[in-house]
Design an enzyme around this catalytic site. Structure first.
Site, PDB file in Angstrom:
ATOM      1  N   ARG A  92       0.824  -1.205   0.000  1.00 11.96           N
ATOM      2  CA  ARG A  92       0.000   0.000   0.000  1.00 11.96           C
ATOM      3  C   ARG A  92       0.862   1.259   0.000  1.00 11.96           C
ATOM      4  O   ARG A  92       0.508   2.277  -0.596  1.00 11.96           O
ATOM      5  CB  ARG A  92      -0.926  -0.014   1.210  1.00 11.96           C
ATOM      6  CG  ARG A  92      -1.935  -1.161   1.231  1.00 11.96           C
ATOM      7  CD  ARG A  92      -2.768  -1.126   2.503  1.00 11.96           C
ATOM      8  NE  ARG A  92      -3.723  -2.223   2.562  1.00 11.96           N
ATOM      9  CZ  ARG A  92      -3.480  -3.379   3.159  1.00 11.96           C
ATOM     10  NH1 ARG A  92      -2.308  -3.593   3.731  1.00 11.96           N
ATOM     11  NH2 ARG A  92      -4.396  -4.323   3.189  1.00 11.96           N
ATOM     12  N   ASP A 152      -9.440  -4.515   8.591  1.00 10.00           N
ATOM     13  CA  ASP A 152      -8.518  -5.434   9.263  1.00 10.00           C
ATOM     14  C   ASP A 152      -9.173  -6.007  10.524  1.00 10.00           C
ATOM     15  O   ASP A 152      -9.048  -7.199  10.824  1.00 10.00           O
ATOM     16  CB  ASP A 152      -7.232  -4.700   9.669  1.00 10.00           C
ATOM     17  CG  ASP A 152      -6.649  -3.871   8.553  1.00 10.00           C
ATOM     18  OD1 ASP A 152      -5.568  -4.198   8.055  1.00 10.00           O
ATOM     19  OD2 ASP A 152      -7.297  -2.867   8.192  1.00 10.00           O
ATOM     20  N   ARG A 155     -11.745  -8.577   9.640  1.00  4.29           N
ATOM     21  CA  ARG A 155     -11.078  -9.838   9.307  1.00  4.29           C
ATOM     22  C   ARG A 155     -10.634 -10.564  10.576  1.00  4.29           C
ATOM     23  O   ARG A 155     -10.771 -11.785  10.697  1.00  4.29           O
ATOM     24  CB  ARG A 155      -9.870  -9.563   8.411  1.00  4.29           C
ATOM     25  CG  ARG A 155     -10.232  -9.162   6.989  1.00  4.29           C
ATOM     26  CD  ARG A 155      -9.028  -8.659   6.220  1.00  4.29           C
ATOM     27  NE  ARG A 155      -9.347  -8.444   4.799  1.00  4.29           N
ATOM     28  CZ  ARG A 155      -8.695  -7.618   3.990  1.00  4.29           C
ATOM     29  NH1 ARG A 155      -7.660  -6.931   4.470  1.00  4.29           N
ATOM     30  NH2 ARG A 155      -9.043  -7.476   2.736  1.00  4.29           N
ATOM     31  N   HIS A 179      -2.892   0.750   8.384  1.00  2.45           N
ATOM     32  CA  HIS A 179      -3.633  -0.225   7.578  1.00  2.45           C
ATOM     33  C   HIS A 179      -2.633  -0.843   6.617  1.00  2.45           C
ATOM     34  O   HIS A 179      -2.478  -0.420   5.477  1.00  2.45           O
ATOM     35  CB  HIS A 179      -4.764   0.459   6.809  1.00  2.45           C
ATOM     36  CG  HIS A 179      -5.459  -0.447   5.835  1.00  2.45           C
ATOM     37  ND1 HIS A 179      -6.006  -1.657   6.200  1.00  2.45           N
ATOM     38  CD2 HIS A 179      -5.694  -0.319   4.511  1.00  2.45           C
ATOM     39  CE1 HIS A 179      -6.556  -2.228   5.137  1.00  2.45           C
ATOM     40  NE2 HIS A 179      -6.374  -1.432   4.094  1.00  2.45           N
TER      41      HIS A 179
END
Length: 318
Positions: A92, A152, A155, A179
Site C-alpha cells: 500500500r 482489518d 477480518r 492499515h
C-alpha cells in the site's frame, strides 16, 4: 458543522471499492441522495443507472445520479475511494506518490464546492491519504476520517470467531496501527463477550501461537485476495457502509478508524488506526487503551514508518 437533515452522500470514485460501497447502501434505509463522481463520467452515469434500477427492491428509496464536485456543497458525507489500484506484489505504501497527487486534486475541488460535512477517505495507503485530505482541505481534524483498520478488524473478528466457533458479534478485538504490514493486535484488550481472550485460551488449553497465526492471516489477507482475484472490494465496501451508518445515525459507535493523533498514544501529527467513538460530528473522541511495552513499541514503529513517508514523500508534494 452541517446538519444531517439532508442525508446526502457523495462518492468520489466508481471503481470496485466505490461501487461495492454504493451497492451496499441500497440496504441502508433513510438515505435521500447518492451522487457518483468519477473522471470517467460515462461510467458514473452507467453505474447510477444500474443501481437505480434495483431501487424497487431496495431498503432505501434514494435518488441516485452521476454528478460533479459542485454536488458536494450540501452533502452530509463525502466518501473518497478514487486512486490508483494496488497491484499484485505491491504494498500500500508504494502507492503513496501517485495517489497523493490524485487525492490533492480531488480534495481541492471538494473544498471549492463549499462542502461542510464529514469527509471519509478509503483510498490507499489510507492513513497517508487521510493526512493529505485534511492538509489540503484544512477541515477540522475530527471531520476527516480514514477507514483505517476497520476492515482489518473485521477480518480479525471473523477469523477469531471461526477459530473459537462463536458469533463474530461477540468478538471484541481490534487491529491498531497502519492499515498495512506494521499493524498489530493488542491481545491483552481482546475479549470474547465479557471474557478475556487470553484467559479463555489458557482455560481451554489452546496454543497461544494460534493467535500469531491468526494475525498473520489477517495481515496477509489482502495480498492473498489480490493474488487470487486482482482486487479486494466487498469487505471494504461493507466496512464503509458501517462507518457511514454510524455517522448518519449518530451512533457513538467504537470503531478502529484512521484518526488524527494528538499524543493520545505518545505520537502526534499523523493519522493512524486506533479505536475511536464515531457520531454525526465525526470523531467524538479517541479511546485510549493502555498498551504494554511490546505493543507500544509496535505502535511507535507503525507511526514512525508513516511519519518518514510524510516527511520524505507527501509534504514535498503538498
Amino acid at each position: 458543522m452541517k446538519t444531517l437533515d439532508n442525508r446526502k452522500i457523495v462518492l468520489v470514485g466508481t471503481g470496485f471499492v466505490g461501487m461495492s460501497f454504493a451497492y451496499s447502501l441500497l440496504s441502508q434505509p433513510g438515505i435521500d441522495e447518492l451522487v457518483l463522481i468519477d473522471v470517467a463520467k460515462e461510467k458514473a452515469e452507467g453505474e447510477a443507472m444500474d443501481l437505480s434500477h434495483g431501487l424497487p427492491y431496495a431498503a432505501s428509496k434514494m435518488r441516485i445520479y452521476a454528478g460533479d464536485y459542485a454536488d458536494c456543497k450540501d452533502a452530509s458525507i463525502v466518501v473518497v475511494t478514487a486512486g490508483a489500484a494496488q497491484k499484485p506484489g505491491q504494498t500500500r505504501l508504494e502507492l503513496t506518490a501517485i495517489n497523493t497527487k490524485i487525492m490533492k486534486g480531488i480534495c481541492e475541488q471538494i473544498k471549492e464546492s463549499g462542502f461542510g460535512g464529514i469527509l471519509v477517505v478509503a483510498s490507499n495507503p489510507v492513513d497517508l491519504m487521510t493526512y493529505v485530505a485534511q492538509k489540503v482541505t484544512g477541515y477540522p481534524k475530527n471531520r476527516v476520517i480514514g477507514s483505517g483498520t476497520l476492515l482489518d478488524t473485521a477480518r480479525l473478528r471473523y477469523m477469531v470467531a471461526k477459530y473459537l466457533d462463536v458469533n463474530s458479534t461477540n468478538v471484541h478485538a481490534y487491529i491498531m496501527g497502519e492499515h498495512g504490514d506494521s499493524s498489530f493486535v493488542p491481545w491483552m484488550h481482546a475479549y470474547i463477550g465479557c471474557k478475556s481472550l487470553l484467559e479463555l485460551l489458557d482455560e481451554q488449553g489452546r496454543d497461544m501461537a494460534d493467535l500469531l497465526q491468526i494475525y498473520q492471516d489477517v495481515r496477509n489477507a489482502a495480498y492473498e485476495i489480490i493474488e487470487k482475484k486482482k482486487a479486494t472490494y466487498y469487505g471494504i465496501g461493507l466496512s464503509l457502509n458501517r462507518l457511514v451508518g454510524a455517522i448518519l445515525n449518530n451512533e457513538n459507535a467504537i470503531m478502529t478508524v484512521s484518526v488524527y493523533q494528538n499524543n493520545e498514544y505518545g505520537k502526534s501529527g499523523l493519522y493512524i488506526g486506533v479505536p475511536a467513538i464515531v457520531n454525526r460530528e465525526g470523531i467524538r473522541e479517541i479511546i485510549h487503551l493502555p498498551l504494554n511495552e511490546v505493543d507500544q513499541g509496535k505502535f511507535d514503529t507503525s507511526c514512525d514508518n508513516l511519519m518518514e513517508i510524510i516527511r520524505e514523500t507527501i509534504d514535498p508534494l503538498l
